[in-house]
Write a protein that holds these residues in place. Sequence first.
Motif, PDB file in Angstrom:
ATOM      1  N   ALA A  14       0.832  -1.211   0.000  1.00 36.73           N
ATOM      2  CA  ALA A  14       0.000   0.000   0.000  1.00 36.73           C
ATOM      3  C   ALA A  14       0.865   1.260   0.000  1.00 36.73           C
ATOM      4  O   ALA A  14       0.582   2.230  -0.719  1.00 36.73           O
ATOM      5  CB  ALA A  14      -0.939  -0.008   1.204  1.00 36.73           C
ATOM      6  N   ALA A  15       1.938   1.250   0.786  1.00 38.48           N
ATOM      7  CA  ALA A  15       2.841   2.412   0.828  1.00 38.48           C
ATOM      8  C   ALA A  15       3.529   2.625  -0.519  1.00 38.48           C
ATOM      9  O   ALA A  15       3.680   3.762  -0.977  1.00 38.48           O
ATOM     10  CB  ALA A  15       3.882   2.233   1.930  1.00 38.48           C
ATOM     11  N   LEU A  16       3.936   1.537  -1.169  1.00 40.77           N
ATOM     12  CA  LEU A  16       4.589   1.656  -2.476  1.00 40.77           C
ATOM     13  C   LEU A  16       3.641   2.222  -3.523  1.00 40.77           C
ATOM     14  O   LEU A  16       4.021   3.094  -4.314  1.00 40.77           O
ATOM     15  CB  LEU A  16       5.116   0.296  -2.941  1.00 40.77           C
ATOM     16  N   VAL A  17       2.409   1.727  -3.534  1.00 37.28           N
ATOM     17  CA  VAL A  17       1.425   2.217  -4.505  1.00 37.28           C
ATOM     18  C   VAL A  17       1.173   3.706  -4.277  1.00 37.28           C
ATOM     19  O   VAL A  17       1.121   4.494  -5.230  1.00 37.28           O
ATOM     20  CB  VAL A  17       0.123   1.397  -4.436  1.00 37.28           C
ATOM     21  N   GLU A  18       1.062   4.107  -3.020  1.00 35.54           N
ATOM     22  CA  GLU A  18       0.855   5.524  -2.693  1.00 35.54           C
ATOM     23  C   GLU A  18       2.033   6.368  -3.188  1.00 35.54           C
ATOM     24  O   GLU A  18       1.854   7.416  -3.802  1.00 35.54           O
ATOM     25  CB  GLU A  18       0.696   5.688  -1.180  1.00 35.54           C
ATOM     26  N   ARG A  19       3.226   5.890  -2.937  1.00 36.95           N
ATOM     27  CA  ARG A  19       4.435   6.604  -3.356  1.00 36.95           C
ATOM     28  C   ARG A  19       4.491   6.740  -4.867  1.00 36.95           C
ATOM     29  O   ARG A  19       4.757   7.813  -5.402  1.00 36.95           O
ATOM     30  CB  ARG A  19       5.670   5.874  -2.833  1.00 36.95           C
ATOM     31  N   ILE A  20       4.243   5.661  -5.571  1.00 41.72           N
ATOM     32  CA  ILE A  20       4.302   5.668  -7.038  1.00 41.72           C
ATOM     33  C   ILE A  20       3.268   6.632  -7.608  1.00 41.72           C
ATOM     34  O   ILE A  20       3.575   7.427  -8.503  1.00 41.72           O
ATOM     35  CB  ILE A  20       4.128   4.236  -7.588  1.00 41.72           C
ATOM     36  N   LYS A  21       2.041   6.591  -7.096  1.00 45.63           N
ATOM     37  CA  LYS A  21       0.982   7.489  -7.597  1.00 45.63           C
ATOM     38  C   LYS A  21       1.363   8.950  -7.390  1.00 45.63           C
ATOM     39  O   LYS A  21       1.194   9.775  -8.280  1.00 45.63           O
ATOM     40  CB  LYS A  21      -0.345   7.195  -6.903  1.00 45.63           C
ATOM     41  N   LEU A  22       1.876   9.268  -6.216  1.00 47.67           N
ATOM     42  CA  LEU A  22       2.252  10.651  -5.918  1.00 47.67           C
ATOM     43  C   LEU A  22       3.375  11.125  -6.846  1.00 47.67           C
ATOM     44  O   LEU A  22       3.309  12.232  -7.388  1.00 47.67           O
ATOM     45  CB  LEU A  22       2.679  10.780  -4.458  1.00 47.67           C
ATOM     46  N   GLU A  23       4.369  10.288  -7.033  1.00 50.09           N
ATOM     47  CA  GLU A  23       5.464  10.676  -7.924  1.00 50.09           C
ATOM     48  C   GLU A  23       4.979  10.855  -9.350  1.00 50.09           C
ATOM     49  O   GLU A  23       5.316  11.839 -10.016  1.00 50.09           O
ATOM     50  CB  GLU A  23       6.575   9.619  -7.886  1.00 50.09           C
ATOM     51  N   GLU A  24       4.201   9.909  -9.833  1.00 51.79           N
ATOM     52  CA  GLU A  24       3.772   9.951 -11.226  1.00 51.79           C
ATOM     53  C   GLU A  24       2.789  11.086 -11.504  1.00 51.79           C
ATOM     54  O   GLU A  24       2.798  11.652 -12.593  1.00 51.79           O
ATOM     55  CB  GLU A  24       3.190   8.601 -11.637  1.00 51.79           C
ATOM     56  N   THR A  25       1.956  11.444 -10.528  1.00 46.45           N
ATOM     57  CA  THR A  25       0.973  12.505 -10.769  1.00 46.45           C
ATOM     58  C   THR A  25       1.508  13.898 -10.483  1.00 46.45           C
ATOM     59  O   THR A  25       1.054  14.861 -11.086  1.00 46.45           O
ATOM     60  CB  THR A  25      -0.308  12.286  -9.932  1.00 46.45           C
ATOM     61  N   THR A  26       2.470  14.009  -9.593  1.00 43.53           N
ATOM     62  CA  THR A  26       2.955  15.337  -9.194  1.00 43.53           C
ATOM     63  C   THR A  26       4.342  15.645  -9.745  1.00 43.53           C
ATOM     64  O   THR A  26       4.548  16.670 -10.395  1.00 43.53           O
ATOM     65  CB  THR A  26       2.995  15.458  -7.655  1.00 43.53           C
TER      66      THR A  26
ATOM     67  N   TYR B 196       6.481  13.937 -11.913  1.00 39.83           N
ATOM     68  CA  TYR B 196       6.889  13.688 -13.294  1.00 39.83           C
ATOM     69  C   TYR B 196       6.565  14.874 -14.193  1.00 39.83           C
ATOM     70  O   TYR B 196       7.373  15.269 -15.029  1.00 39.83           O
ATOM     71  CB  TYR B 196       6.250  12.417 -13.835  1.00 39.83           C
ATOM     72  N   SER B 197       5.384  15.461 -14.027  1.00 41.57           N
ATOM     73  CA  SER B 197       5.042  16.624 -14.859  1.00 41.57           C
ATOM     74  C   SER B 197       5.932  17.813 -14.506  1.00 41.57           C
ATOM     75  O   SER B 197       6.351  18.566 -15.388  1.00 41.57           O
ATOM     76  CB  SER B 197       3.569  16.980 -14.716  1.00 41.57           C
ATOM     77  N   LEU B 198       6.249  17.973 -13.244  1.00 39.87           N
ATOM     78  CA  LEU B 198       7.149  19.045 -12.823  1.00 39.87           C
ATOM     79  C   LEU B 198       8.536  18.830 -13.416  1.00 39.87           C
ATOM     80  O   LEU B 198       9.167  19.767 -13.911  1.00 39.87           O
ATOM     81  CB  LEU B 198       7.212  19.081 -11.293  1.00 39.87           C
TER      82      LEU B 198
END
Length: 194
Positions: free
Chosen positions: A170-182, A184-186
């Motif tokens: 669950a922690a990994l999925v949360e981390r991946i989602k945050l990185e990919e949505t916030t 990566y675009s930055l």
Amino acid sequence: MGFFAKLFDDKGREKKPPGTGQPPAQGWRATVPQSLPVAARRRASAVQIPYNAHLVAQLDIEHQRLLALYTDISQSFAKGDVTRAATGLRKFTSDIQAHLLTEDIGLYVYLEDVLADNGGKKSRATVRDIHHAMAAIGQAVMGFLNKYRLLDKKPELRATFGGDLAGIGAALVERIKLEETTLYSLYQSSAPAG
């Protein structure tokens, strides 16, 4: 005398060049603000991380591999194949260590440096906050991996492994989602013009 002993005294302070009594006034260290703490000045002045046009794609692929490994570990353990789960855990450990290092330097350090240079205080603070949160998750994952590294050799670890594995997932999925949505675009928007 070691290499670092030639550059720094026993308290980590930069040694002054022989005969001058003063640190050099020119060169790469002169561009680093002296108001920064010593450790930050060393890091900022020592290396300039370049933009990597392929980094986001590389990290995406690594995320997919890590999630596939996690799924295999989870399924193997659920089927009672502890040997396969332990083997997968060892592979996961080496892959995630390499991934976290790439991410830390290529993504986080780069973004913090670029945003500092471009005056993006709010974005830089966001990146720094995410970086600290991600570091905490990374430490929790590494603690989990260290705890269960002998899963196949110590049967007593099996009682808590499944629940702890679910929490780490669950922690990994949360981390991946945050990185990919916030982030990566930055990162992609920080590409140098050209």
